[in-house]
Write a protein that holds these residues in place. Structure first.
Motif, mmCIF file in Angstrom:
data_model
loop_
_atom_site.group_PDB
_atom_site.id
_atom_site.type_symbol
_atom_site.label_atom_id
_atom_site.label_comp_id
_atom_site.label_asym_id
_atom_site.label_seq_id
_atom_site.Cartn_x
_atom_site.Cartn_y
_atom_site.Cartn_z
ATOM 1 N N LYS A 227 0.830 -1.209 0.000
ATOM 2 C CA LYS A 227 0.000 0.000 0.000
ATOM 3 C C LYS A 227 0.867 1.262 0.000
ATOM 4 C CE LYS A 227 -3.831 -2.259 2.370
ATOM 5 N NZ LYS A 227 -4.737 -2.253 3.562
ATOM 6 N N LYS A 228 1.895 1.217 -0.853
ATOM 7 C CA LYS A 228 2.826 2.332 -1.064
ATOM 8 C C LYS A 228 3.637 2.683 0.178
ATOM 9 C CE LYS A 228 -0.008 4.455 -4.671
ATOM 10 N NZ LYS A 228 -0.662 5.703 -5.154
ATOM 11 N N LYS A 229 3.700 1.754 1.134
ATOM 12 C CA LYS A 229 4.520 1.958 2.329
ATOM 13 C C LYS A 229 5.618 0.905 2.367
ATOM 14 C CE LYS A 229 0.976 4.102 5.245
ATOM 15 N NZ LYS A 229 0.244 4.017 6.535
ATOM 16 N N LEU A 230 6.818 1.330 2.710
ATOM 17 C CA LEU A 230 7.955 0.420 2.804
ATOM 18 C C LEU A 230 7.804 -0.460 4.040
ATOM 19 C CD1 LEU A 230 10.780 -0.372 1.662
ATOM 20 C CD2 LEU A 230 11.752 1.325 3.221
ATOM 21 N N VAL A 231 7.823 -1.785 3.832
ATOM 22 C CA VAL A 231 7.675 -2.707 4.965
ATOM 23 C C VAL A 231 8.926 -3.549 5.178
ATOM 24 C CG1 VAL A 231 5.176 -2.850 4.720
ATOM 25 C CG2 VAL A 231 6.617 -4.460 3.474
ATOM 26 N N SER A 232 9.824 -3.586 4.174
ATOM 27 C CA SER A 232 11.041 -4.376 4.332
ATOM 28 C C SER A 232 12.123 -3.799 3.434
ATOM 29 C CB SER A 232 10.794 -5.841 3.968
ATOM 30 O OG SER A 232 11.993 -6.596 4.035
ATOM 31 N N GLY B 149 4.922 -0.708 11.670
ATOM 32 C CA GLY B 149 4.447 0.521 12.302
ATOM 33 C C GLY B 149 5.622 1.368 12.755
ATOM 34 N N LEU B 150 5.652 1.663 14.032
ATOM 35 C CA LEU B 150 6.742 2.461 14.599
ATOM 36 C C LEU B 150 7.900 1.587 15.063
ATOM 37 C CD1 LEU B 150 4.661 5.052 16.665
ATOM 38 C CD2 LEU B 150 5.656 5.331 14.374
ATOM 39 N N ARG B 151 7.736 0.285 14.986
ATOM 40 C CA ARG B 151 8.785 -0.631 15.426
ATOM 41 C C ARG B 151 9.607 -1.093 14.228
ATOM 42 N NH1 ARG B 151 6.557 -5.264 19.196
ATOM 43 N NH2 ARG B 151 8.826 -5.532 19.347
ATOM 44 N N GLU B 152 10.853 -1.409 14.500
ATOM 45 C CA GLU B 152 11.759 -1.843 13.446
ATOM 46 C C GLU B 152 12.601 -3.022 13.942
ATOM 47 O OE1 GLU B 152 15.405 -0.100 10.638
ATOM 48 O OE2 GLU B 152 14.457 1.158 12.168
#
Length: 401
Positions: free
Chosen positions: A221-226, A257-260
């Motif tokens: 959804k156009k958000k970087l997840v990895s 989310g805010l965690r990495e």
């Protein structure tokens, strides 16, 4: 004496059994004639088909032999300088050179064959005799179309499945012993390897199948997840599965989310939906793919949004269009040469050869427009056939009735 008579009697009885068996075998073998496709063709059809195919093969052997002589004269110095072995020259280069160019210029050979043997039939008044016996020109063309269909099927099968494998061997020979112009590296390669998955390499070496400065980004959804990075990534050529890569000095950042989450290591096996052929594009590479491989490659590259697929589309549609060219040039050749004319066939033979060379030139120009001007490949490759259909129809109307 008595024993001799018994032996002779037994031999005679055995020969009678053998004779009966041979008669039965002959009876059953007589049915094999029904498996021969020529059994269902009238004699006139068999006669024209044999003339057509025979002249076609003869013209191929004659012209390709001349081409080989010129090619040897041109490349002999290169072969000698690069120490090319005789076995490789014969079996790797010329054994694949001959079918490639024979198939490439097959429409021209078809036209030459039709012109020569039909004009000979017309010169001997055989065409006149056929038409005078009540045979219509349309019926006379049936064996021509049968021959053209055989040649078209053979050309399509060779061009789509057989010749591309030989082209790989021939191009490898040319790279090693002839010109050595094969591209083996690529810089700043970026491509979409899956839905929302983007791969990037700073440098790639095809000889070692190794990439440097690798990164792999996955979006949802156009958000970087990895986000994965590796200093070196190498394609596993001995793996039984495709798309198997081995990354060294890797780092994987997973965003929730805010965690990495961060994962690092010295080496890891991973699956990336790309192969070495997707990273390096060399001249003539499309000719090394079979038609199913071309179709799969084009589909895969279009899904990735790549624009570098036009030459592959041109090659795919050219193989189909050139098969139909055999029918078109057969009609033109038979129509031009079937009438007996005073002064011989010189003028009409010249017109026919000019038309056939113009057809090949028009194909080349259309392919160039497709690659450089953005013309759809299927349109560009079928324009010569569509145009020559009208020319064939005009020649058909002018043929003897």
């Amino acid at each position: 004496m008595k024993k001799l008579k018994i032996i002779l009697s037994q031999i005679g009885r055995g020969l009678r059994y053998v004779g009966r068996g041979l008669r039965h075998v002959g009876h059953w073998l007589s049915y094999l004639k029904y498996l021969n496709p020529f059994h269902y063709l009238p004699r006139i059809d068999r006669y024209i088909i044999k003339k057509f195919i025979g002249t076609y093969i003869y013209s191929i052997l004659l012209i390709i032999s001349i081409s080989i002589v010129f090619d040897v004269n041109e490349n002999l110095a290169k072969f000698t300088t690069n120490h090319a072995p005789l076995k490789a020259i014969v079996f790797d280069y010329y054994a694949n050179f001959v079918p490639y160019f024979a198939n490439l210029f097959s429409p021209l050979f078809v036209f030459i064959a039709v012109i020569f043997f039909t004009s000979k039939l017309a010169g001997n008044s055989e065409i006149i005799a056929m038409l005078a016996s009540g045979l219509s020109f349309k019926r006379l063309m049936r064996p021509y179309f049968i021959s053209a269909a055989l040649i078209a099927f053979l050309n399509f099968h060779l061009g789509s499945y057989v010749i591309p494998k030989g082209t790989v061997i021939r191009q490898n020979f040319e790279t090693r012993y002839k010109d050595n112009k094969k591209i083996t590296t690529a810089s700043n390669v970026q491509l979409q390897v899956g839905k929302g998955v983007i791969a990037y390499m700073q440098q790639y070496d095809d000889q070692t199948k190794t990439g440097y400065g690798f990164s792999l980004d996955k979006f949802e959804k156009k958000k970087l997840v990895s986000h994965m990075t590796a200093s070196v990534i190498r394609y596993d050529t001995i793996s039984e599965s495709r798309f198997h890569w081995r990354a060294q000095n890797y780092k994987i950042r997973t965003l929730r989310g805010l965690r990495e989450e961060i994962q690092t290591g010295a080496e890891i096996d991973t699956t990336v939906m790309m192969e070495p052929m997707d990273l390096v594009f060399s001249k003539g590479q499309q000719e090394t793919f079979t038609s199913p491989e071309l179709r799969e490659y084009i589909s895969k590259q279009q899904e990735r949004g790549s624009q570098n697929v036009v030459q592959y589309e041109v090659e795919y549609h050219k193989r189909i269009a050139m098969s139909f060219a055999s029918f078109i040039l057969t009609v033109i050749g038979a129509s031009l040469s079937s009438r007996k004319r005073k002064g011989g066939m010189g003028l009409y033979l010249g017109i026919g050869l000019a038309l056939s060379f113009a057809y090949i030139l028009l194909q080349t120009i259309s392919a160039t427009f497709a690659i450089n001007a953005g013309t759809p490949a299927i349109v560009a490759e079928w324009i010569p056939n569509i145009l020559y259909v009208f020319i064939a129809y005009f020649c058909w109307r002018q043929a003897p009735n």
